[in-house]
Design an enzyme around this catalytic site. Structure first.
Site, mmCIF file in Angstrom:
data_model
loop_
_atom_site.group_PDB
_atom_site.id
_atom_site.type_symbol
_atom_site.label_atom_id
_atom_site.label_comp_id
_atom_site.label_asym_id
_atom_site.label_seq_id
_atom_site.Cartn_x
_atom_site.Cartn_y
_atom_site.Cartn_z
ATOM 1 N N SER A 148 -3.977 -18.665 13.077
ATOM 2 C CA SER A 148 -4.525 -17.911 14.217
ATOM 3 C C SER A 148 -5.545 -18.781 14.932
ATOM 4 O O SER A 148 -6.249 -19.590 14.297
ATOM 5 C CB SER A 148 -5.217 -16.638 13.734
ATOM 6 O OG SER A 148 -5.958 -16.057 14.797
ATOM 7 N N TYR A 200 -11.210 -12.765 8.227
ATOM 8 C CA TYR A 200 -9.863 -13.084 8.738
ATOM 9 C C TYR A 200 -9.826 -14.516 9.272
ATOM 10 O O TYR A 200 -8.917 -15.293 8.945
ATOM 11 C CB TYR A 200 -9.494 -12.081 9.838
ATOM 12 C CG TYR A 200 -8.226 -12.397 10.582
ATOM 13 C CD1 TYR A 200 -6.977 -12.149 10.012
ATOM 14 C CD2 TYR A 200 -8.254 -12.940 11.870
ATOM 15 C CE1 TYR A 200 -5.808 -12.434 10.703
ATOM 16 C CE2 TYR A 200 -7.094 -13.222 12.567
ATOM 17 C CZ TYR A 200 -5.868 -12.969 11.971
ATOM 18 O OH TYR A 200 -4.709 -13.246 12.651
HETATM 19 P P1 NAP Z 1 1.904 -6.858 12.861
HETATM 20 O O1 NAP Z 1 2.566 -6.475 14.123
HETATM 21 O O2 NAP Z 1 0.807 -6.024 12.311
HETATM 22 O O3 NAP Z 1 3.051 -7.044 11.755
HETATM 23 C C1 NAP Z 1 2.684 -7.352 10.440
HETATM 24 C C2 NAP Z 1 3.913 -7.472 9.591
HETATM 25 O O4 NAP Z 1 3.495 -7.895 8.293
HETATM 26 C C3 NAP Z 1 4.682 -6.184 9.424
HETATM 27 O O5 NAP Z 1 6.045 -6.515 9.375
HETATM 28 C C4 NAP Z 1 4.201 -5.656 8.067
HETATM 29 O O6 NAP Z 1 5.202 -4.887 7.397
HETATM 30 C C5 NAP Z 1 4.001 -6.958 7.336
HETATM 31 N N1 NAP Z 1 3.072 -6.889 6.232
HETATM 32 C C6 NAP Z 1 1.779 -6.481 6.254
HETATM 33 N N2 NAP Z 1 1.252 -6.554 5.020
HETATM 34 C C7 NAP Z 1 2.244 -7.010 4.219
HETATM 35 C C8 NAP Z 1 2.336 -7.287 2.841
HETATM 36 N N3 NAP Z 1 1.289 -7.114 2.018
HETATM 37 N N4 NAP Z 1 3.507 -7.747 2.363
HETATM 38 C C9 NAP Z 1 4.585 -7.931 3.167
HETATM 39 N N5 NAP Z 1 4.548 -7.680 4.480
HETATM 40 C C10 NAP Z 1 3.397 -7.217 4.992
HETATM 41 O O7 NAP Z 1 1.275 -8.325 12.961
HETATM 42 P P2 NAP Z 1 1.544 -9.553 13.967
HETATM 43 O O8 NAP Z 1 0.554 -9.453 15.063
HETATM 44 O O9 NAP Z 1 2.982 -9.718 14.258
HETATM 45 O O10 NAP Z 1 1.023 -10.733 13.029
HETATM 46 C C11 NAP Z 1 1.877 -11.603 12.346
HETATM 47 C C12 NAP Z 1 1.070 -12.833 11.953
HETATM 48 O O11 NAP Z 1 0.503 -13.423 13.126
HETATM 49 C C13 NAP Z 1 -0.121 -12.506 11.031
HETATM 50 O O12 NAP Z 1 -0.245 -13.517 10.059
HETATM 51 C C14 NAP Z 1 -1.307 -12.534 11.984
HETATM 52 O O13 NAP Z 1 -2.516 -12.853 11.338
HETATM 53 C C15 NAP Z 1 -0.874 -13.622 12.952
HETATM 54 N N6 NAP Z 1 -1.558 -13.585 14.252
HETATM 55 C C16 NAP Z 1 -1.415 -12.506 15.093
HETATM 56 C C17 NAP Z 1 -2.082 -12.507 16.317
HETATM 57 C C18 NAP Z 1 -1.988 -11.375 17.292
HETATM 58 O O14 NAP Z 1 -2.786 -11.343 18.256
HETATM 59 N N7 NAP Z 1 -1.063 -10.427 17.128
HETATM 60 C C19 NAP Z 1 -2.896 -13.604 16.657
HETATM 61 C C20 NAP Z 1 -3.017 -14.646 15.781
HETATM 62 C C21 NAP Z 1 -2.340 -14.642 14.577
HETATM 63 P P3 NAP Z 1 5.018 -3.304 7.089
HETATM 64 O O15 NAP Z 1 4.909 -2.624 8.416
HETATM 65 O O16 NAP Z 1 6.219 -2.901 6.318
HETATM 66 O O17 NAP Z 1 3.711 -3.190 6.324
#
Ligand code: NAP
Length: 248
Positions: A143, A157
Site C-alpha cells: 500500500s 496498517y
Molecule cells: P476488500 O475489498 O476489503 O477485499 C478484501 C478481500 O480479502 C475479500 O475478498 C475478503 O474476503 C478477503 N479477506 C479478508 N480477510 C481475509 C482472511 N483473513 N483470509 C482470507 N481472505 C480474507 O479489500 P481491497 O481494497 O480489495 O484490498 C485488497 C488488498 O489491497 C489489501 O491487501 C489492501 O491492504 C490493499 N490495498 C487496498 C487499497 C484500497 O484503497 N482499497 C489501497 C492500498 C492497498 P471475505 O469477504 O470472504 O472476508
C-alpha cells in the site's frame, strides 16, 4: 497445460478484479475467500462465463493451518501452483496509536504480515527449483501507506505494509536464482469496500483532491499492474515495487 494462480482474498475488490484479468490472460485461478462464499462463487462463475477455469477455496489466511490446507487443496484440484498473489489484507478502525490495543496490533500483523509470509513459504516450497519445482511468480499487495505512514488513521496498517515491501525485496533476492520472481504493487486510494470496514465509506471521495491525478483508482487499474508483473513481459523484474497511486 494452463498455469495455476492462487489469489488470496479474491471474492471482491482488487483480488476479484485480478482474478478476472488473470483468467483472461490464460491463468487458471484459485479464488481464495474467508467468509463470503457467494461473492467468491460469483467471481468463479464470471471467469467460467468468459471461457476460463477457476474454483473457490475458503481459508482464513491469518491462520497457518488453514494456509497449509489451502495450498494442498489448490494443488490437489489443479495439479500445480505457479503463481501467488498475496492480496488479502485489511485496515482497522481509524484511530491514533495511543489508543491501540495489543489485540488490534496482533490481529493486523497476523493477517497483513504473517499470513503473506506463510503463503510465500508454501509457494516457495512448491515453486523453487531448489525444492524440485519449476519456478513461479509471487506478487504481494502492499500500500502507498507504507510510504505515507497513515498518521492519525492506522499506523499499524501502514507498518504492516512496510513489512510487505521488505519481504518483497528480501525474498526476491533469496529465490532469484531458483526460478521465482517476487514483486509488489503499492496501490493508493482505490474504490473498494475496504474503506467502509475501517469506518469511512467516503474516504476515497474525501481524499481524492489530495491525489495528484485528482481521483481515486479502480480495482481494475491495480489488477492490470499485478497481471503485468505476473506475465513474461515482466521477466526481468524482481524485487520491484510498482506504485499504482495516481501520483500519491
Ligand atoms: P476488500 O475489498 O476489503 O477485499 C478484501 C478481500 O480479502 C475479500 O475478498 C475478503 O474476503 C478477503 N479477506 C479478508 N480477510 C481475509 C482472511 N483473513 N483470509 C482470507 N481472505 C480474507 O479489500 P481491497 O481494497 O480489495 O484490498 C485488497 C488488498 O489491497 C489489501 O491487501 C489492501 O491492504 C490493499 N490495498 C487496498 C487499497 C484500497 O484503497 N482499497 C489501497 C492500498 C492497498 P471475505 O469477504 O470472504 O472476508
Amino acid at each position: 497445460m494452463s498455469q495455476t494462480l492462487l489469489i488470496t482474498g479474491a471474492s471482491r475488490g482488487i483480488g476479484a478484479a485480478t482474478a478476472l484479468q488473470a483468467a483472461s490472460a490464460g491463468w487458471q485461478v484459485a479464488v481464495n475467500y474467508r467468509q463470503d462464499e457467494a461473492a467468491a462463487q460469483q467471481v468463479v462463475a464470471a471467469i467460467r462465463a468468459q471461457g476460463g477455469a477457476a474454483a473457490a477455496f475458503p481459508a482464513d489466511v491469518s491462520d497457518e493451518a488453514q494456509i497449509i490446507q489451502l495450498f494442498a487443496a489448490v494443488a490437489a484440484r489443479f495439479g500445480r501452483i505457479d503463481g501467488l498473489v498475496n492480496n488479502a489484507g485489511a485496515t482497522a478502525p481509524l484511530a491514533r496509536l495511543d489508543s491501540f490495543s495489543a489485540e488490534r496490533i496482533q490481529r493486523m500483523l497476523l493477517l497483513n504480515v504473517a499470513g503473506p509470509m506463510l503463503c510465500c513459504r508454501e509457494a516457495v516450497r512448491r515453486m523453487s527449483t531448489r525444492h524440485g519445482g519449476r519456478g513461479g511468480i509471487i506478487v504481494n499487495v502492499s500500500s502507498a501507506a507504507s510510504r505515507l505512514g497513515a498518521a492519525g488513521e492506522y499506523i499499524d496498517y501502514a507498518a504492516s505494509k512496510g513489512a510487505i515491501d521488505t519481504l518483497t525485496l528480501g525474498l526476491a533476492r533469496e529465490v532469484a536464482g531458483e526460478g521465482i520472481r517476487v514483486n509488489a504493487v503499492r496501490p493508493g486510494l482505490i474504490e473498494t469496500g475496504i474503506h467502509a470496514i475501517s469506518g469511512e465509506p467516503g474516504r476515497v471521495a474525501r481524499l481524492s483532491s489530495s491525489v495528484p491525478m485528482q481521483r481515486g483508482g479502480q480495482p481494475q487499474e491495480v489488477a492490470a499492474a499485478i497481471v503485468w508483473l505476473l506475465s513474461d513481459a515482466a521477466s526481468f523484474c524482481t524485487g520491484s515495487i510498482l506504485d499504482v497511486s495516481g501520483g500519491r
